[in-house]
Design a protein around this motif. Structure first.
Motif, PDB file in Angstrom:
ATOM      1  N   UNK A 189     -25.655   7.784 -12.747  1.00  0.00           N
ATOM      2  CA  UNK A 189     -24.416   6.949 -12.419  1.00  0.00           C
ATOM      3  C   UNK A 189     -24.160   8.347 -14.855  1.00  0.00           C
ATOM      4  N   UNK A 190     -25.182   8.543 -15.511  1.00  0.00           N
ATOM      5  CA  UNK A 190     -24.990   9.370 -16.688  1.00  0.00           C
ATOM      6  C   UNK A 190     -24.218  10.354 -16.229  1.00  0.00           C
ATOM      7  N   UNK A 191     -24.843  10.942 -15.616  1.00  0.00           N
ATOM      8  CA  UNK A 191     -23.888  12.216 -15.331  1.00  0.00           C
ATOM      9  C   UNK A 191     -22.728  12.227 -14.688  1.00  0.00           C
ATOM     10  N   UNK A 192     -22.421  11.420 -13.860  1.00  0.00           N
ATOM     11  CA  UNK A 192     -21.326  10.660 -13.162  1.00  0.00           C
ATOM     12  C   UNK A 192     -20.324  10.339 -14.254  1.00  0.00           C
ATOM     13  N   UNK A 193     -20.744   9.995 -14.718  1.00  0.00           N
ATOM     14  CA  UNK A 193     -19.366   9.985 -16.388  1.00  0.00           C
ATOM     15  C   UNK A 193     -18.813  10.749 -16.590  1.00  0.00           C
ATOM     16  N   UNK A 194     -20.016  11.993 -17.224  1.00  0.00           N
ATOM     17  CA  UNK A 194     -19.172  13.294 -17.618  1.00  0.00           C
ATOM     18  C   UNK A 194     -18.277  13.726 -16.347  1.00  0.00           C
ATOM     19  N   UNK A 195     -19.235  14.290 -15.425  1.00  0.00           N
ATOM     20  CA  UNK A 195     -18.396  14.868 -14.292  1.00  0.00           C
ATOM     21  C   UNK A 195     -17.625  13.883 -14.365  1.00  0.00           C
ATOM     22  N   UNK A 196     -16.690  13.082 -13.865  1.00  0.00           N
ATOM     23  CA  UNK A 196     -14.996  12.410 -14.168  1.00  0.00           C
ATOM     24  C   UNK A 196     -14.480  12.507 -15.538  1.00  0.00           C
ATOM     25  N   UNK A 197     -14.746  12.226 -16.005  1.00  0.00           N
ATOM     26  CA  UNK A 197     -14.402  12.597 -17.719  1.00  0.00           C
ATOM     27  C   UNK A 197     -13.400  13.974 -17.194  1.00  0.00           C
ATOM     28  N   UNK A 216     -27.889  17.519  -3.158  1.00  0.00           N
ATOM     29  CA  UNK A 216     -26.135  16.209  -3.294  1.00  0.00           C
ATOM     30  C   UNK A 216     -25.449  17.277  -3.418  1.00  0.00           C
ATOM     31  N   UNK A 217     -24.451  16.447  -2.260  1.00  0.00           N
ATOM     32  CA  UNK A 217     -23.385  17.939  -2.364  1.00  0.00           C
ATOM     33  C   UNK A 217     -22.521  16.625  -3.308  1.00  0.00           C
ATOM     34  N   UNK A 218     -21.198  17.502  -4.233  1.00  0.00           N
ATOM     35  CA  UNK A 218     -20.146  16.735  -4.862  1.00  0.00           C
ATOM     36  C   UNK A 218     -19.724  16.152  -3.462  1.00  0.00           C
ATOM     37  N   UNK A 219     -19.264  16.629  -2.971  1.00  0.00           N
ATOM     38  CA  UNK A 219     -18.247  16.448  -1.928  1.00  0.00           C
ATOM     39  C   UNK A 219     -19.088  15.308  -1.349  1.00  0.00           C
ATOM     40  N   UNK A 220     -20.153  14.504  -1.741  1.00  0.00           N
ATOM     41  CA  UNK A 220     -20.787  13.331  -0.583  1.00  0.00           C
ATOM     42  C   UNK A 220     -20.171  12.491  -1.654  1.00  0.00           C
ATOM     43  N   UNK A 221     -20.124  12.619  -2.776  1.00  0.00           N
ATOM     44  CA  UNK A 221     -19.960  11.516  -3.498  1.00  0.00           C
ATOM     45  C   UNK A 221     -18.541  10.685  -3.897  1.00  0.00           C
ATOM     46  N   UNK A 222     -18.288   9.501  -3.273  1.00  0.00           N
ATOM     47  CA  UNK A 222     -17.058   8.780  -3.205  1.00  0.00           C
ATOM     48  C   UNK A 222     -15.677   8.775  -4.193  1.00  0.00           C
ATOM     49  N   UNK A 223     -16.888   8.290  -5.727  1.00  0.00           N
ATOM     50  CA  UNK A 223     -16.217   8.273  -6.592  1.00  0.00           C
ATOM     51  C   UNK A 223     -15.871  10.350  -7.582  1.00  0.00           C
ATOM     52  N   UNK A 224     -16.623  11.002  -6.918  1.00  0.00           N
ATOM     53  CA  UNK A 224     -16.395  12.567  -7.043  1.00  0.00           C
ATOM     54  C   UNK A 224     -14.789  12.795  -6.994  1.00  0.00           C
ATOM     55  N   UNK A 225     -14.784  12.344  -5.665  1.00  0.00           N
ATOM     56  CA  UNK A 225     -13.999  13.261  -4.396  1.00  0.00           C
ATOM     57  C   UNK A 225     -12.157  12.302  -4.628  1.00  0.00           C
ATOM     58  N   UNK A 281     -13.986  20.470  -6.229  1.00  0.00           N
ATOM     59  CA  UNK A 281     -15.268  20.709  -5.838  1.00  0.00           C
ATOM     60  C   UNK A 281     -16.111  21.576  -5.270  1.00  0.00           C
ATOM     61  N   UNK A 282     -16.601  22.406  -6.634  1.00  0.00           N
ATOM     62  CA  UNK A 282     -17.200  23.282  -5.558  1.00  0.00           C
ATOM     63  C   UNK A 282     -18.874  23.353  -5.300  1.00  0.00           C
ATOM     64  N   UNK A 283     -19.244  23.019  -3.895  1.00  0.00           N
ATOM     65  CA  UNK A 283     -20.779  22.874  -3.750  1.00  0.00           C
ATOM     66  C   UNK A 283     -21.305  24.037  -3.427  1.00  0.00           C
ATOM     67  N   UNK A 284     -21.652  25.133  -3.545  1.00  0.00           N
ATOM     68  CA  UNK A 284     -21.980  26.569  -3.162  1.00  0.00           C
ATOM     69  C   UNK A 284     -23.088  27.059  -2.032  1.00  0.00           C
TER      70      UNK A 284
END
Lengths: 333, 333
Positions: free
Chosen positions: A77-85, A99-108, A118-121
């Motif tokens: 959750x702490x990571x998510x806050x920064x990523x979403x910001x 863990x793919x970024x694209x699998x996280x609904x809130x990031x998508x 979202x680049x999942x390399x």
């Protein structure tokens, strides 16, 4: 293609070991990083300017790159806050996590709302062709190893840097997630469908100027049971003009395979060269790169001298002594 | 695992060549096929009883297998009618087509309504492990070829059939779509993600009785630029005790690669055996399988005798003369 420059996200990395990707970017593409951003409790410090998302944005950053491994296989959750910001502020995100970024609904959702990518390399995004084996212009150099994780990526990056310094034409060609994040593009070869592996390497290293060198990042080892098929696709798809043999002399067994001994440099030479010549009859072995991190300076110098005399090829540790002699050898063919 | 027995769907196959999968099932697993079903205009005939869906159902058929290549890369309306009827009657469907059954909304809907399964054998359905290289019990034989499509699958199937006839313990292990449809299970190796190729072969050929032989279907060739990585994964993941060298002597170049010559049997031996011994130090080459379809009987006999004398190994065409001598060679090690 990942947009540069980056802001490097170190999260709550426990130590520098966890920040391998960020270190690679700092060391090899310093112009790609405007700064670093940490969370409370972060034990890693790249020595770059610590910035807020807003400060980095003002400094031109386009992509927030996750430069650290996550703990426990979740994006916290702490990571998510920064990523979403970051997405809200117009950044793209890039990650090599399992863990793919694209699998996280809130990031998508945030990426869609704000037009971010979202680049999942780790995941191929290109429909690669089947290899056709046709001769390509330009020159290609491939690092092959007696084992996995012996310094093949480092060797290719160091040679590319030395060639750039000399004003030679060269491109480092990434085939793994760290290399892709460092350079912003490449092929995640270990995630490519079997039939298209060699074709993806051809795609990565197309026709080029006659005096241009692609420095292809190696993967696995022809002697590593688990990954040898991936290496084989590099050897044939890479159509190399030059091979560099890579070795770590203190390994007691193959990485992850207790019962398997590490082959000698002679064994690697005798297996790799005929296979490579199938794709390029003129292919030569031009040098040896030894990872001497577990040897003292005296031991390293002695081992390199002995190896050079025995194999009849320049033998260097590019981390310890630079890649100049490997580049000399390339330039001579 | 595809449920047997099958009804073989020949559709509107223009000729027998298009019905390769159905022919393979008829020839190698005749007990798997209760009959055949054609559409108007079908130019293929397997010589099996022509049945309606209802008749085959009454005869015990569980799965309708698409035994024919489709035209123009689409599943036609005429095919769909039969496929949907089959699902309505409780059949599963199995297919090796490039067009996936699961991509057809009406087939998916009918399968869901009637509880049927759609088997697209080109697509892996298992999360394969990364290869661990640990010694496995039982014995394994792998067919390796100088080129693609030289008879590796046929050789393994013929040896398996001969071993069954002798009361030996053996299992044909399919690694391609045709083999999977013939036997009802296997690994579609060319569609596996690179990192898991060798692991999928280990998964396919697990521990077994000491006197049991897995006959592993080969894929590609160590000398075929496009697919050599797949072959390499078989050579290392297969941990073979015995190799059979497969060859087609009239090829002027590698399949699909105009500029590439076909290696000699000696070259194949010298490359394949050391690589295979990396996974199993006791691995031996036990015989040679030659596809003599383009030679007359006299030419074939002469070529086989000359090859046998030159290589010091039994050399046979299992299609023409049976696989008995190859099985004799296996039984002797």
């Amino acid at each position: 293609m990942i947009e540069t420059p980056y802001l490097l996200f170190l999260g709550d990395a426990p130590d520098m070991l966890a920040a391998k990707v960020a270190i690679g970017i700092r060391d090899w593409r310093p112009d790609h990083a405007v700064g670093q951003i940490c969370l409370p409790g972060c034990g890693a410090d790249l020595g770059l300017t610590e910035m807020t998302l807003a400060e980095a944005k003002a400094a031109g950053a386009r992509t927030l790159v996750i430069g650290v491994a996550n703990r426990g296989g979740v994006i916290s959750a702490a990571w998510k806050e920064v990523l979403i910001q970051a997405l809200e502020m117009g950044y793209d995100l890039a990650s090599g996590l399992h863990n793919l970024l694209r699998d996280e609904g809130d990031l998508v959702a945030a990426a869609q709302t704000h037009g971010g990518t979202l680049h999942d390399v780790r995941v191929p995004t290109v429909g690669y062709p089947i290899a056709n084996g046709e001769n390509r212009t330009g020159k290609r150099c491939l690092a092959v190893g007696t084992d996995c994780s012996v310094g093949k990526m480092y060797t290719a990056l160091a040679m590319d840097a030395e060639m750039q310094k000399r004003g030679m034409k060269s491109t480092f060609r990434a085939t793994g997630q760290t290399g892709i994040l460092i350079t912003g593009h490449g092929v995640p070869l270990d995630a490519v469908i079997a039939d298209f592996m060699a074709g993806s390497v051809e795609y990565l290293t197309p026709d080029n100027d006659d005096d241009h060198w692609d420095l292809i990042e190696g993967q696995g080892s022809l002697f590593h049971i688990s990954y040898s098929g991936v290496t084989m696709a590099l050897v044939h798809g890479g159509q190399a003009d030059a091979l560099i043999l890579c070795h770590e002399p203190t390994r007691s067994h193959m990485r992850g395979l207790l019962g398997y001994s590490v082959p000698s440099l002679e064994e690697l030479r005798d297996v790799a060269l005929p296979l490579a010549q199938r794709a390029n009859a003129d292919c030569k072995i031009v040098g040896i790169s030894v990872n001497t991190q577990h040897l003292s300076e005296d031991e390293a110098v002695k081992y390199l001298a002995e190896t050079e005399a025995r194999m009849g090829l320049p033998a260097v540790d590019p981390y310890r002594h630079g890649a100049a002699r490997l580049v000399d050898a390339l330039a001579a063919i």
